[in-house]
Design a protein around this motif. Structure first.
Motif, mmCIF file in Angstrom:
data_model
loop_
_atom_site.group_PDB
_atom_site.id
_atom_site.type_symbol
_atom_site.label_atom_id
_atom_site.label_comp_id
_atom_site.label_asym_id
_atom_site.label_seq_id
_atom_site.Cartn_x
_atom_site.Cartn_y
_atom_site.Cartn_z
ATOM 1 N N CYS A 39 1.038 -0.853 0.023
ATOM 2 C CA CYS A 39 0.150 0.486 -0.018
ATOM 3 C C CYS A 39 0.856 1.096 0.062
ATOM 4 N N THR A 40 0.742 1.907 -0.759
ATOM 5 C CA THR A 40 1.323 3.543 -0.829
ATOM 6 C C THR A 40 1.137 4.328 0.205
ATOM 7 N N HIS A 41 -0.213 4.372 1.220
ATOM 8 C CA HIS A 41 -0.130 4.892 2.487
ATOM 9 C C HIS A 41 0.529 4.225 3.250
ATOM 10 N N CYS A 42 -0.680 3.075 3.675
ATOM 11 C CA CYS A 42 0.441 2.991 5.383
ATOM 12 C C CYS A 42 0.888 1.590 4.763
ATOM 13 N N GLY B 258 -8.182 -4.519 -3.162
ATOM 14 C CA GLY B 258 -7.095 -3.380 -2.822
ATOM 15 C C GLY B 258 -7.645 -2.067 -3.752
ATOM 16 N N GLU C 208 -6.782 0.555 -6.654
ATOM 17 C CA GLU C 208 -5.843 2.000 -7.282
ATOM 18 C C GLU C 208 -6.023 3.079 -8.670
ATOM 19 N N ILE D 203 -0.649 -6.060 0.603
ATOM 20 C CA ILE D 203 -2.269 -5.479 -0.102
ATOM 21 C C ILE D 203 -2.590 -7.312 -0.408
ATOM 22 N N ASP E 228 -14.645 0.959 -1.570
ATOM 23 C CA ASP E 228 -13.574 -0.663 -1.549
ATOM 24 C C ASP E 228 -14.806 -1.091 -2.624
ATOM 25 N N TYR F 209 -3.472 0.909 -3.784
ATOM 26 C CA TYR F 209 -3.934 0.642 -2.236
ATOM 27 C C TYR F 209 -4.501 -0.545 -1.285
ATOM 28 N N CYS F 210 -4.256 -0.543 -0.386
ATOM 29 C CA CYS F 210 -4.969 -1.583 0.280
ATOM 30 C C CYS F 210 -6.372 -1.360 0.643
ATOM 31 N N CYS F 211 -6.707 0.020 0.821
ATOM 32 C CA CYS F 211 -8.143 0.119 0.983
ATOM 33 C C CYS F 211 -8.836 1.620 0.458
ATOM 34 N N CYS G 290 -7.566 4.409 2.892
ATOM 35 C CA CYS G 290 -6.112 5.213 2.601
ATOM 36 C C CYS G 290 -5.946 5.625 0.455
#
Length: 77
Positions: A40-43, A51, A53, A47, A75, A59-61, A64
Motif C-alpha cells: 500500500c502506497t499510504h500505510c 485493494g 488503484e 495488499i 472499496d 492502496y489496500c483500501c 488509504c
C-alpha cells in the motif's frame, strides 16, 4: 526438491507463482506474499485482497487512497 526463493528452504512441496511474466518458486504462501504482494502506497501493508488503484499507485483500501487525495475511490464489495 526445489528451493524457496524467499527463505532458501529446500522442500518437496514447493509451488510456482507466475505473475506479469515473472515466475517464482516458494515453500509457503507466507513466502510468496512477502515476495510478490504489492505494498500500500499510504500505510505500507501488504495488499492481500483486491485493494484499489489510482494514478498507477496501489492502496489496500479506499480509506488509504482517500488519505492520499483520491476521494472518488470506493472499496470493492
Amino acid at each position: 526438491m526445489a528451493t524457496c526463493e524467499t527463505c532458501g528452504n529446500e522442500y518437496d512441496k514447493t509451488f510456482t507463482v507466475i505473475s506479469d511474466g515473472r515466475s517464482a518458486t516458494f515453500d509457503s504462501f507466507e513466502c510468496a506474499i512477502n515476495a510478490m504482494a504489492p505494498v500500500c502506497t499510504h500505510c505500507s501493508c501488504r495488499i492481500l485482497g483486491h485493494g484499489v488503484e489510482a494514478s498507477g499507485k496501489f492502496y489496500c483500501c479506499a480509506h488509504c487512497a482517500h488519505k492520499e487525495g483520491h476521494s472518488a475511490l470506493v472499496d470493492h464489495v
